[in-house]
Enzyme design. Structure first.
Site, PDB file in Angstrom:
ATOM      1  N   GLU A  18      32.576  41.845  39.314  1.00  0.00           N
ATOM      2  CA  GLU A  18      34.002  42.106  39.155  1.00  0.00           C
ATOM      3  C   GLU A  18      34.363  43.324  40.012  1.00  0.00           C
ATOM      4  O   GLU A  18      33.997  44.465  39.696  1.00  0.00           O
ATOM      5  CB  GLU A  18      34.342  42.392  37.689  1.00  0.00           C
ATOM      6  CG  GLU A  18      35.817  42.678  37.479  1.00  0.00           C
ATOM      7  CD  GLU A  18      36.112  43.337  36.140  1.00  0.00           C
ATOM      8  OE1 GLU A  18      37.275  43.261  35.705  1.00  0.00           O
ATOM      9  OE2 GLU A  18      35.202  43.943  35.548  1.00  0.00           O
ATOM     10  N   ASP A  33      30.358  42.619  34.843  1.00  0.00           N
ATOM     11  CA  ASP A  33      31.583  43.317  34.482  1.00  0.00           C
ATOM     12  C   ASP A  33      31.589  44.716  35.101  1.00  0.00           C
ATOM     13  O   ASP A  33      30.552  45.375  35.186  1.00  0.00           O
ATOM     14  CB  ASP A  33      31.663  43.420  32.956  1.00  0.00           C
ATOM     15  CG  ASP A  33      32.930  44.073  32.480  1.00  0.00           C
ATOM     16  OD1 ASP A  33      34.011  43.495  32.685  1.00  0.00           O
ATOM     17  OD2 ASP A  33      32.847  45.178  31.903  1.00  0.00           O
TER      18      ASP A  33
END
Length: 452
Positions: free
Chosen positions: A218, A189
């Site tokens: 990400e 993330d």
């Protein structure tokens, strides 16, 4: 490159939403075993053709899952570690791969070490665990100190990834996840916010612990090669293509996605040696059905998703064409609770899962769709054609995003001369003579031509 990823087709589940967990975690409440409900989804996921699952976030958090409290305990709203063990064992028994969310840029304010700083301030043993800690100012949330946050959200406290103790906590969590649940990879993330030295060390350790372990980050901007290379991550989220997948249809402008694909994967493409993670939507962006003016556009969109370079992913529920938009204040519509048994009765696009299954089968059967080079053949506002080829095998994809069957005008290309079989539409044989030639393409659909 991790070899299994080229063969992968991912299904993405946001479990707190899908399983109807409360939006806030009452930390004194008993745990609720929701995670076992996902076992019933595995038949459906495999029937779509998926052989890999991206599941997360999973670990104890205060609310949405990205405000972590404990990296080693499944969120009590989902169940316990034993539930995840049963789920992982069954998934692997079926020959599927499992990747989890790794939220290493920040924690929640209920993270024990941050609470220690709240209690002891400068005297806390953990004062250096958090980035930007300043005891001469107050935070917007009333703390007698301030700190770095993610994107100005002070409920998300940025970790100091250069701190050795922080590094060891996070690395030990990954090792635990591998040993306990045999996970096959991670989605990092907010990877653009992570320290690159931290990522290099994570890659080094994961390569040692599990040589075919996949690290995907990400990333929504900039040059993906900053994060995806031989020293850090294997792959990143292809947000450039995500945008083009829907807006080239919504704006009736295939030139947009054609430009991106050529820039990324053409003969001089900057990412032609990377296997990027492709998606039409996810838990952070509008459902793709909400971004299109005509639901029939979902069909050429998915045809492109499964034939372009990279690894495709489907976000839970979007295989039925459900809608959902984010608002300035909430992402709830993007992350709904779904009942698998009722979806066949209520699905806005009940035929779409079968189409996705066909496309997944074609991708599995045709090597060029998984590993082939990319070459643009033609592009117009409503139509597009491109070639995928490996040594000795070629596949030509034709797309039509307008209402009504229309002729797609192929330019002169002598090297395309020969007989091609439309493996998407009844195995019709088409002879290309290598000159300018028009091929009829069905309404809101396409052709997948295999050279024979």
């Amino acid at each position: 490159m991790v070899s299994w990823v080229n063969e992968a087709f991912f299904y993405h589940v946001y479990p707190l939403g899908c399983l109807g967990a409360p939006r806030q975690n009452e930390l004194s409440a008993p745990l609720t075993h929701r995670l076992p409900q996902l076992l019933a989804w595995l038949d459906h996921i495999q029937e779509l053709g998926c052989n890999a699952l991206y599941l997360g976030p999973l670990f104890e958090s205060s609310s949405h899952g990205y405000d972590t409290i404990d990296y080693t305990r499944v969120d009590r709203r989902l169940g316990d570690n034993a539930d995840l063990k049963v789920f992982s064992d069954e998934l692997h028994r079926r020959g599927m791969r499992l990747i989890l969310d790794a939220v290493f840029n920040h924690t929640g304010r209920d993270f024990p070490q941050f609470q220690d700083v709240q209690r002891h301030r400068e005297g806390s043993a953990y004062r250096d665990w958090f980035h930007g800690m300043d005891f001469n100012k107050s935070s917007p949330l009333g703390d007698p100190f301030t700190y770095s946050s993610w994107a100005g959200h002070y409920s998300l406290v940025k970790l100091n990834q250069q701190n050795h103790e922080v590094q060891e906590l996070l690395f030990s969590a990954v090792r635990y996840w591998i040993d306990e649940w045999q996970i096959d990879g991670l989605r990092l993330d907010a990877a653009d916010c992570l320290d690159l030295d931290f990522l290099r060390e994570l890659r080094r350790r994961c390569d040692q612990w599990k040589p075919d372990f996949w690290l995907m980050g990400e990333i929504s901007h900039s040059d993906y090669r900053t994060w995806a290379n031989e020293q850090t991550l294997h792959s990143v989220t292809n947000y450039e293509a995500y945008k083009g997948l829907y807006s080239s249809l919504a704006d009736r402008n295939y030139f947009e996605i054609a430009y991106s694909l050529n820039r990324q994967f053409g003969a001089d493409g900057i990412y032609r040696h990377l296997t990027l993670y492709n998606f039409a939507d996810n838990h952070d962006v509008n459902r793709v059905a909400s971004s299109l003016p005509d639901a029939r556009m979902l069909y050429p969109l998915h045809l492109l998703l499964f034939t372009m370079p990279g690894v495709p992913s489907i976000y839970y529920g979007s295989e039925w064409g459900i809608t959902g938009k984010k608002t300035p204040h909430t992402d709830v519509e993007l992350r709904p609770a779904l009942e698998l048994a009722s979806m066949s009765q209520t699905a806005p696009q009940p035929d779409l899962p079968g189409v996705i299954r066909r496309l997944a089968d074609l991708r599995r059967q045709l090597v060029p769709l998984r590993r082939g080079a990319y070459r643009q053949v033609m592009v117009a506002s409503h139509q597009m054609a491109f070639l995928r080829e490996t040594e000795g095998e070629r596949t030509l994809i034709l797309l039509n995003a307008q209402d009504g069957s229309a002729p797609l005008k192929l330019p002169a290309a002598p090297d395309l001369a020969g007989t091609w079989q439309d493996v998407l539409n009844g195995d019709e044989r088409i002879h290309l003579h290598g000159g300018t030639q028009s091929i009829p393409v069905p309404s809101f659909w396409g052709r997948v031509l295999r050279q024979v």
